[in-house]
Structure formats: C-alpha cells, structure tokens
Design a protein around this motif. Structure first.
Motif, PDB file in Angstrom:
ATOM      1  N   UNK A 272      39.527  38.889  36.791  1.00 16.54           N
ATOM      2  CA  UNK A 272      38.790  38.288  37.897  1.00 16.54           C
ATOM      3  C   UNK A 272      37.487  39.047  38.154  1.00 16.54           C
ATOM      4  N   UNK A 273      37.544  40.370  38.092  1.00 18.23           N
ATOM      5  CA  UNK A 273      36.350  41.190  38.316  1.00 18.23           C
ATOM      6  C   UNK A 273      35.283  40.899  37.265  1.00 18.23           C
ATOM      7  N   UNK A 274      35.695  40.733  36.032  1.00 13.11           N
ATOM      8  CA  UNK A 274      34.737  40.404  34.968  1.00 13.11           C
ATOM      9  C   UNK A 274      34.095  39.041  35.210  1.00 13.11           C
ATOM     10  N   UNK A 275      34.900  38.067  35.594  1.00 13.88           N
ATOM     11  CA  UNK A 275      34.384  36.720  35.835  1.00 13.88           C
ATOM     12  C   UNK A 275      33.380  36.696  36.986  1.00 13.88           C
ATOM     13  N   UNK A 276      33.625  37.521  38.018  1.00 15.62           N
ATOM     14  CA  UNK A 276      32.774  37.512  39.215  1.00 15.62           C
ATOM     15  C   UNK A 276      31.742  38.639  39.217  1.00 15.62           C
ATOM     16  N   UNK A 277      31.689  39.414  38.123  1.00 18.37           N
ATOM     17  CA  UNK A 277      30.776  40.550  38.016  1.00 18.37           C
ATOM     18  C   UNK A 277      30.968  41.536  39.178  1.00 18.37           C
ATOM     19  N   UNK A 278      32.226  41.908  39.378  1.00 18.12           N
ATOM     20  CA  UNK A 278      32.627  42.828  40.448  1.00 18.12           C
ATOM     21  C   UNK A 278      33.063  44.153  39.818  1.00 18.12           C
ATOM     22  N   UNK A 279      32.769  45.243  40.521  1.00 15.98           N
ATOM     23  CA  UNK A 279      33.235  46.565  40.088  1.00 15.98           C
ATOM     24  C   UNK A 279      34.459  46.960  40.910  1.00 15.98           C
ATOM     25  N   UNK A 280      35.297  47.812  40.335  1.00 13.17           N
ATOM     26  CA  UNK A 280      36.565  48.214  40.958  1.00 13.17           C
ATOM     27  C   UNK A 280      36.581  49.716  41.215  1.00 13.17           C
ATOM     28  N   UNK A 281      37.038  50.073  42.414  1.00 13.83           N
ATOM     29  CA  UNK A 281      37.339  51.466  42.756  1.00 13.83           C
ATOM     30  C   UNK A 281      38.865  51.543  42.873  1.00 13.83           C
TER      31      UNK A 281
ATOM     32  N   UNK B 154      39.393  48.609  29.772  1.00 15.51           N
ATOM     33  CA  UNK B 154      39.156  48.043  31.109  1.00 15.51           C
ATOM     34  C   UNK B 154      38.131  48.845  31.908  1.00 15.51           C
ATOM     35  N   UNK B 155      37.612  49.911  31.341  1.00  9.50           N
ATOM     36  CA  UNK B 155      36.692  50.772  32.069  1.00  9.50           C
ATOM     37  C   UNK B 155      35.344  50.123  32.382  1.00  9.50           C
ATOM     38  N   UNK B 156      35.052  48.978  31.753  1.00 12.30           N
ATOM     39  CA  UNK B 156      33.778  48.308  31.996  1.00 12.30           C
ATOM     40  C   UNK B 156      33.659  47.814  33.433  1.00 12.30           C
ATOM     41  N   UNK B 157      34.773  47.612  34.140  1.00 13.66           N
ATOM     42  CA  UNK B 157      34.715  47.135  35.524  1.00 13.66           C
ATOM     43  C   UNK B 157      34.872  48.270  36.531  1.00 13.66           C
ATOM     44  N   UNK B 158      34.975  49.492  36.033  1.00  9.71           N
ATOM     45  CA  UNK B 158      35.158  50.656  36.894  1.00  9.71           C
ATOM     46  C   UNK B 158      33.836  51.017  37.584  1.00  9.71           C
ATOM     47  N   UNK B 159      33.875  51.204  38.892  1.00  9.57           N
ATOM     48  CA  UNK B 159      32.687  51.614  39.644  1.00  9.57           C
ATOM     49  C   UNK B 159      32.401  53.069  39.302  1.00  9.57           C
ATOM     50  N   UNK B 160      31.182  53.330  38.827  1.00 10.43           N
ATOM     51  CA  UNK B 160      30.845  54.713  38.433  1.00 10.43           C
ATOM     52  C   UNK B 160      30.221  55.485  39.576  1.00 10.43           C
TER      53      UNK B 160
END
Length: 94
Positions: free
Chosen positions: A63-72, A88-94
């Motif tokens: 879902x994060x990838x589809x919506x271009x959302x980052x995850x903490x 899955x690290x591509x959606x991780x908030x840096x």
C-alpha cells in the motif's frame, strides 16, 4: 490467509483472517500526508511462527508503494523485519 487493509480516520489496520477467524492485526497511524507509523503488531497464539506478521507487513508495504508513502516502524516486530528484509527498505523513512 487473507489480509485486509482498513482505515478509520488517522488510524489504519492490516487484519489477517483465515476461515473468517482473525489471525492477527497490525496497526499504523498517519503522521502526515506521506508518512505512516507502524505502531503495533499482534498475532493470535495459534498462528505464531506461521508468517502472519510478515504477510501483514508486506500488505502495508504494498500500500505504501502504491501511495508513495514512507514508513516509520516503531513496533519492535516491524522494525526488526525492516532490518532483516532488504527488499522492503525502499519504503523506510530515512
């Protein structure tokens, strides 16, 4: 195993079900337009060790990838999975 995403205002949930019975739940909070915080994971005892938590995490990552959302990932389980799984690290908030 079926994983369903539900949102209720600023909260979201990935709910795992098998044969119409809840197997687990992962919750997240919206922390802005493009950031969510995974804050809790629980798996019913009979489903421990069967990959339910990972499946719920993958559904949220999708879902994060589809919506271009980052995850903490504040939830210890989710944080540990992000450390272990490079894909899955591509959606991780840096």
């Amino acid at each position: 195993m079926e994983i369903v995403l539900k949102e209720d205002g600023a909260k979201g949930f990935a709910i795992a079900q098998k044969d119409h019975k809840r197997a687990g739940m992962m919750s997240y909070s919206k922390a802005g337009a493009d950031i969510i915080i995974i804050d809790h994971t629980e798996v019913e005892p009979e489903y421990n060790g069967k990959g339910v938590g990972k499946q719920m995490l993958y559904k949220i990552v999708e879902m994060a990838r589809e919506k271009n959302i980052k995850i903490i990932p504040l939830c210890p389980f989710a944080a540990n999975m992000f450390k272990k799984i490079g894909e899955i690290k591509d959606v991780l908030k840096s």
